[in-house]
Design an enzyme around this catalytic site. Structure first.
Site, mmCIF file in Angstrom:
data_model
loop_
_atom_site.group_PDB
_atom_site.id
_atom_site.type_symbol
_atom_site.label_atom_id
_atom_site.label_comp_id
_atom_site.label_asym_id
_atom_site.label_seq_id
_atom_site.Cartn_x
_atom_site.Cartn_y
_atom_site.Cartn_z
ATOM 1 N N LYS A 147 42.265 40.278 26.490
ATOM 2 C CA LYS A 147 41.060 39.803 25.806
ATOM 3 C C LYS A 147 40.318 40.937 25.112
ATOM 4 O O LYS A 147 39.881 40.795 23.976
ATOM 5 C CB LYS A 147 40.104 39.118 26.797
ATOM 6 N N ARG A 194 46.926 49.063 33.766
ATOM 7 C CA ARG A 194 45.819 49.259 32.843
ATOM 8 C C ARG A 194 45.014 50.519 33.143
ATOM 9 O O ARG A 194 44.642 50.785 34.281
ATOM 10 C CB ARG A 194 44.889 48.042 32.902
ATOM 11 N N ARG A 211 32.438 32.596 32.586
ATOM 12 C CA ARG A 211 33.525 32.612 33.565
ATOM 13 C C ARG A 211 33.457 31.444 34.520
ATOM 14 O O ARG A 211 34.194 31.397 35.509
ATOM 15 C CB ARG A 211 33.481 33.904 34.377
ATOM 16 N N ARG A 257 40.344 51.419 36.069
ATOM 17 C CA ARG A 257 39.041 50.819 36.308
ATOM 18 C C ARG A 257 38.859 50.604 37.799
ATOM 19 O O ARG A 257 39.792 50.272 38.499
ATOM 20 C CB ARG A 257 38.951 49.472 35.587
ATOM 21 N N ARG A 290 40.093 38.861 41.861
ATOM 22 C CA ARG A 290 39.738 38.384 40.518
ATOM 23 C C ARG A 290 40.621 37.229 40.079
ATOM 24 O O ARG A 290 40.165 36.324 39.390
ATOM 25 C CB ARG A 290 39.842 39.519 39.504
#
Ligand SMILES: [Zn+2]
Length: 217
Positions: A13, A125, A86, A157, A168
């Site tokens: 995204k 990531r 969300r 992160r 998540r």
């Protein structure tokens, strides 16, 4: 044009929102960045948000909506939302917030990615702590993990550790996935395959936006 970008964590995204922003001259409102920025500033809202993010939890609506309202009141007209809403509750609150400002959403783009691809993207990531650009470790075979824009060392992160990723995904399935039907019901949802290269995915989004019968740009 007011657009929401939906998709599971790791769907790309952030990358797509950035490209859409540039091509269509929209303001990108990424709640992840907004929150990280607030956390960095160390305000009381920021400290509250940090506590939730480190555990991979949803930051409370009142915190996010307060940040969003400020952003929209700054005079932002065309925008792309990335990482918000969300949940159905957030979507309803967003509708109300926009309505109060005499605005509404034009389009919701849903990036579809399968479970395994999602997990492997999240695990690889890395993010630039300075400018926020995200990469996958695969892009740096035999090269140091350094931001191509600003030269800063990349890091994972804090919410990309395995436990937080699991959490998540659970949160996504329970709260965010129902948004697909919510926006379908409003007739503004378009789904796009999130598979393949970022450039390929972006091309599908551009084709969608320019296709006849789509919203006017
Ligand atoms: Zn950077």
């Amino acid at each position: 044009m007011r657009v929401v970008l939906l998709g599971p964590p790791g769907a790309g995204k952030g990358t797509q929102a950035e490209r859409i922003k540039d091509k269509f001259r929209l303001t990108r409102i990424a709640t992840g960045d907004l929150l990280r920025e607030t956390v960095r500033r160390g305000t009381s809202l920021g400290r509250q948000a940090q506590d939730f993010m480190l555990r991979g939890r949803l930051v409370p609506d009142r915190v996010i909506l307060a940040l969003m309202r400020d952003k929209i009141r700054e005079g932002v007209s065309g925008f792309i939302l990335d990482g918000f809403p969300r949940s159905i509750t957030q979507a309803e609150k967003l509708d109300k917030l926009l309505e109060a400002e005499n605005k509404k959403l034009d389009l919701v783009i849903n990036l579809e990615v399968n479970h395994n691809e999602m997990i492997s993207r999240l695990k690889g990531r890395v993010i630039c702590p300075e400018c926020g650009r995200t990469y996958n470790k695969d892009e740096f075979v035999d090269q140091p993990l350094i931001c191509k824009d600003c030269g800063t060392h990349l890091s994972q992160r804090s919410d990309d550790n395995p436990d937080a990723i699991e959490e998540r995904l659970k949160v996504y399935l329970r709260h965010t996935l129902p948004l697909v039907d919510y926006y379908k019901g409003k007739g503004i949802l378009r789904s796009i395959s999130g598979k393949g290269s970022p450039q390929g995915v972006f091309q599908r989004i551009v084709d969608l936006l320019y296709s006849p019968g789509s919203i006017g740009i």
